[in-house]
Design a protein around this motif. Sequence first.
Motif, PDB file in Angstrom:
ATOM      1  N   ASP A   1     -47.598 -38.942  40.317  1.00 16.93           N
ATOM      2  CA  ASP A   1     -48.901 -39.612  40.220  1.00 16.93           C
ATOM      3  C   ASP A   1     -49.279 -39.924  38.769  1.00 16.93           C
ATOM      4  OD1 ASP A   1     -49.401 -37.093  39.262  1.00 16.93           O
ATOM      5  OD2 ASP A   1     -50.724 -36.491  40.898  1.00 16.93           O
ATOM      6  N   ASN A   2     -48.274 -40.139  37.930  1.00 16.57           N
ATOM      7  CA  ASN A   2     -48.498 -40.421  36.507  1.00 16.57           C
ATOM      8  C   ASN A   2     -49.311 -39.327  35.815  1.00 16.57           C
ATOM      9  OD1 ASN A   2     -47.079 -42.923  36.346  1.00 16.57           O
ATOM     10  ND2 ASN A   2     -48.799 -43.924  37.370  1.00 16.57           N
ATOM     11  N   GLY A   3     -49.077 -38.101  36.238  1.00 19.49           N
ATOM     12  CA  GLY A   3     -49.676 -36.975  35.548  1.00 19.49           C
ATOM     13  C   GLY A   3     -51.114 -36.676  35.916  1.00 19.49           C
ATOM     14  N   ALA A   4     -51.606 -37.210  37.021  1.00 22.72           N
ATOM     15  CA  ALA A   4     -53.011 -37.003  37.388  1.00 22.72           C
ATOM     16  C   ALA A   4     -53.270 -35.630  38.016  1.00 22.72           C
ATOM     17  CB  ALA A   4     -53.454 -38.101  38.364  1.00 22.72           C
ATOM     18  N   SER A   5     -52.244 -34.944  38.453  1.00 16.85           N
ATOM     19  CA  SER A   5     -52.409 -33.650  39.121  1.00 16.85           C
ATOM     20  C   SER A   5     -52.850 -32.568  38.135  1.00 16.85           C
ATOM     21  CB  SER A   5     -51.081 -33.225  39.769  1.00 16.85           C
ATOM     22  OG  SER A   5     -50.695 -34.127  40.769  1.00 16.85           O
ATOM     23  N   PRO A   6     -53.430 -31.476  38.656  1.00 19.96           N
ATOM     24  CA  PRO A   6     -53.762 -30.350  37.783  1.00 19.96           C
ATOM     25  C   PRO A   6     -52.514 -29.790  37.109  1.00 19.96           C
ATOM     26  CG  PRO A   6     -54.830 -30.132  39.918  1.00 19.96           C
ATOM     27  CD  PRO A   6     -53.857 -31.256  40.050  1.00 19.96           C
ATOM     28  N   GLY A   7     -52.649 -29.513  35.820  1.00 17.88           N
ATOM     29  CA  GLY A   7     -51.526 -28.994  35.066  1.00 17.88           C
ATOM     30  C   GLY A   7     -51.677 -27.527  34.752  1.00 17.88           C
ATOM     31  N   LEU A   8     -51.988 -27.209  33.491  1.00 23.03           N
ATOM     32  CA  LEU A   8     -52.132 -25.835  33.021  1.00 23.03           C
ATOM     33  C   LEU A   8     -53.403 -25.698  32.204  1.00 23.03           C
ATOM     34  CD1 LEU A   8     -48.541 -25.402  31.503  1.00 23.03           C
ATOM     35  CD2 LEU A   8     -49.239 -24.731  33.803  1.00 23.03           C
TER      36      LEU A   8
ATOM     37  N   LEU B   1     -60.984 -20.701  31.927  1.00 21.71           N
ATOM     38  CA  LEU B   1     -60.558 -22.026  31.458  1.00 21.71           C
ATOM     39  C   LEU B   1     -59.876 -22.784  32.583  1.00 21.71           C
ATOM     40  CD1 LEU B   1     -60.318 -23.950  29.014  1.00 21.71           C
ATOM     41  CD2 LEU B   1     -58.083 -22.916  28.554  1.00 21.71           C
ATOM     42  N   ALA B   2     -60.384 -23.979  32.854  1.00 18.11           N
ATOM     43  CA  ALA B   2     -59.813 -24.815  33.909  1.00 18.11           C
ATOM     44  C   ALA B   2     -58.478 -25.397  33.480  1.00 18.11           C
ATOM     45  CB  ALA B   2     -60.791 -25.942  34.258  1.00 18.11           C
ATOM     46  N   ARG B   3     -57.774 -25.907  34.439  1.00 16.90           N
ATOM     47  CA  ARG B   3     -56.485 -26.551  34.168  1.00 16.90           C
ATOM     48  C   ARG B   3     -56.713 -27.967  33.635  1.00 16.90           C
ATOM     49  NH1 ARG B   3     -53.321 -25.590  39.823  1.00 16.90           N
ATOM     50  NH2 ARG B   3     -51.529 -26.427  38.678  1.00 16.90           N
ATOM     51  N   SER B   4     -56.024 -28.317  32.579  1.00 14.40           N
ATOM     52  CA  SER B   4     -55.953 -29.714  32.157  1.00 14.40           C
ATOM     53  C   SER B   4     -54.988 -30.438  33.096  1.00 14.40           C
ATOM     54  CB  SER B   4     -55.464 -29.805  30.712  1.00 14.40           C
ATOM     55  OG  SER B   4     -56.385 -29.209  29.825  1.00 14.40           O
ATOM     56  N   THR B   5     -55.022 -31.751  33.080  1.00 11.82           N
ATOM     57  CA  THR B   5     -54.093 -32.493  33.936  1.00 11.82           C
ATOM     58  C   THR B   5     -52.684 -32.424  33.367  1.00 11.82           C
ATOM     59  OG1 THR B   5     -54.368 -34.591  32.760  1.00 11.82           O
ATOM     60  CG2 THR B   5     -55.923 -34.119  34.562  1.00 11.82           C
ATOM     61  N   VAL B   6     -51.725 -32.753  34.217  1.00 12.95           N
ATOM     62  CA  VAL B   6     -50.334 -32.823  33.769  1.00 12.95           C
ATOM     63  C   VAL B   6     -50.213 -33.806  32.607  1.00 12.95           C
ATOM     64  CG1 VAL B   6     -48.012 -33.568  34.434  1.00 12.95           C
ATOM     65  CG2 VAL B   6     -49.379 -32.135  35.990  1.00 12.95           C
TER      66      VAL B   6
ATOM     67  N   ALA C   1     -46.701 -27.102  37.956  1.00 10.80           N
ATOM     68  CA  ALA C   1     -47.509 -28.288  38.255  1.00 10.80           C
ATOM     69  C   ALA C   1     -46.637 -29.362  38.880  1.00 10.80           C
ATOM     70  CB  ALA C   1     -48.174 -28.810  36.982  1.00 10.80           C
ATOM     71  N   LYS C   2     -47.271 -30.278  39.582  1.00  7.72           N
ATOM     72  CA  LYS C   2     -46.520 -31.371  40.204  1.00  7.72           C
ATOM     73  C   LYS C   2     -45.898 -32.258  39.128  1.00  7.72           C
ATOM     74  CE  LYS C   2     -49.195 -31.625  44.495  1.00  7.72           C
ATOM     75  NZ  LYS C   2     -50.062 -32.461  45.359  1.00  7.72           N
ATOM     76  N   PRO C   3     -44.743 -32.832  39.419  1.00  5.82           N
ATOM     77  CA  PRO C   3     -44.074 -33.680  38.430  1.00  5.82           C
ATOM     78  C   PRO C   3     -44.931 -34.872  38.017  1.00  5.82           C
ATOM     79  CG  PRO C   3     -42.585 -33.120  40.217  1.00  5.82           C
ATOM     80  CD  PRO C   3     -43.942 -32.663  40.642  1.00  5.82           C
ATOM     81  N   TYR C   4     -44.793 -35.252  36.786  1.00  8.57           N
ATOM     82  CA  TYR C   4     -45.509 -36.414  36.247  1.00  8.57           C
ATOM     83  C   TYR C   4     -45.238 -37.654  37.093  1.00  8.57           C
ATOM     84  CZ  TYR C   4     -47.486 -39.392  32.570  1.00  8.57           C
ATOM     85  OH  TYR C   4     -48.269 -40.272  31.861  1.00  8.57           O
TER      86      TYR C   4
ATOM     87  N   PHE D   1     -44.235 -27.524  27.770  1.00  5.40           N
ATOM     88  CA  PHE D   1     -43.490 -28.473  28.595  1.00  5.40           C
ATOM     89  C   PHE D   1     -42.715 -27.746  29.690  1.00  5.40           C
ATOM     90  CE2 PHE D   1     -39.488 -30.840  29.383  1.00  5.40           C
ATOM     91  CZ  PHE D   1     -40.037 -31.911  30.049  1.00  5.40           C
ATOM     92  N   SER D   2     -42.104 -26.638  29.340  1.00  2.00           N
ATOM     93  CA  SER D   2     -41.320 -25.896  30.322  1.00  2.00           C
ATOM     94  C   SER D   2     -42.204 -25.316  31.414  1.00  2.00           C
ATOM     95  CB  SER D   2     -40.533 -24.790  29.615  1.00  2.00           C
ATOM     96  OG  SER D   2     -39.658 -25.344  28.637  1.00  2.00           O
TER      97      SER D   2
END
Length: 480
Positions: free
Chosen positions: A166-173, A188-193, A160-163, A153-154
Amino acid sequence: MKILNKKIGILSLAMTISLSSCNEDFLTAVPELSLSDATVFSTPARVESQVIGLYGSAKNGALFGGRYLIYNDIRAEEFVNRTTNSVTGYSTYQGNQDPSDTYIANFWTQGYLTINRANLFLEGLAANPNSVSAALAANYAGEAKFLRALTYFSLVQFFAKPYALDNGASPGLPLRLKGETSSANNNLARSTVAQIYDQVLKDLNEAESQLPDNYSTPLLRTTRAHKNTAIALKTRVLLAKKDYAGVITEANKIVSAAAPFKSPNRVAHELQADVVSVFRTPYTSVESILSFPMAETNAPGTQNQLGYYFNAGNVEYFINTGPTGIYSNPQFRASDDRKAKLTVPTTSVAAFPSSTKFSGVSPYIDFVPNIRYAEVLLNLAEAEAEAGNQTRALALLQAVHNRSDAGYDFGTLDKAGLITAILTERRIELFAEGFRTNDILRRGEPINSFGAGAMIQPSEARYIFGIPLAETQTNPGIGN
């Protein structure tokens, strides 16, 4: 304390590149790290030592023991840099952070090292079901999942862009849930936020069910996760999702319906009468839900310590007393104990105060707070103000503020005014504890960067930290 894991390889070649002399304690423990599964799970004491090692990894000065909190505070408007020292976050303060920055890369490195250790431990625990009792196995698994959730979470807040955008649609980690002992799975690709948030909440829900109600001493209760710890962190995560109903549901497990607010379940968390006592020895009041303990034998390390940055003993950053800083806000009066007792004039820089929440004396071994009951009350207050009972929201706000400034009267507030007052209170109460920038990001607002002399907009690349260069060079799946 050193973790007794099986030999830990690098889950990403970025670790090999980024680990510096500050992290040599993890690299020089070859005999322990080379022990077999059968050995490290051979006795209950060795199993527990691995759990303690997970906390040791999380509290490293490059992560929750110092710099993660510091960088969250210096990016915004509360502090003014004194030294222009590149080693102590000056480029981040100016809004010029770069993916090649070693110190930012260390957040990633130490975070994923902690995640990998949790993964390896969970796999080893499952493979050795007779190593400890079923109750202890559940306890330890819950702690590992809690720390994995806290770390993921930290990191997703930083990289990554804040949830909320875009309701978490951006690339996460990259979401790594298996222990890595080589670089074979580095691609390994990034999962979404949103997917990262889902995993964090899954870990916390499972941790809540597995963790104990309490521990046998105040020290253990403060420094190791229990059920209320997982619940408290869930309120933080759900608030970042703007899931206000979820925040209220979770917070109600550990907050009474009305004042005086106190946890009705398990640990009887409540605000302390004197806010100063929370930041002084023994650091184990029931307000402190989770803190990372420090000692001379395992201090945060040179130039990682909160007191080194913010206290009069050194003062890398003094308090902004201008109109943008919280220090001059009318809600933060001179009579407030948080100003009168936790700030002082800075002798080395005339007229500018510094924070005394943390000792300014070497070796800077104050416990580092991570979750306090005051935060939980403010999380709940914000959720109630946004989507629930505004009368209760005001009562929660008053409980936190009037603890330190009993004579303050908020008067009559409409919804917008109430939310503003709560967000202002977070800046006062959680000052210098690593919340400021994440509080801005989670609401999708621009960062009022004092160092950059500008409002950094959500559309700008520098609004978040870029994925470290070493990771993009060695993980072809990471993308941009």
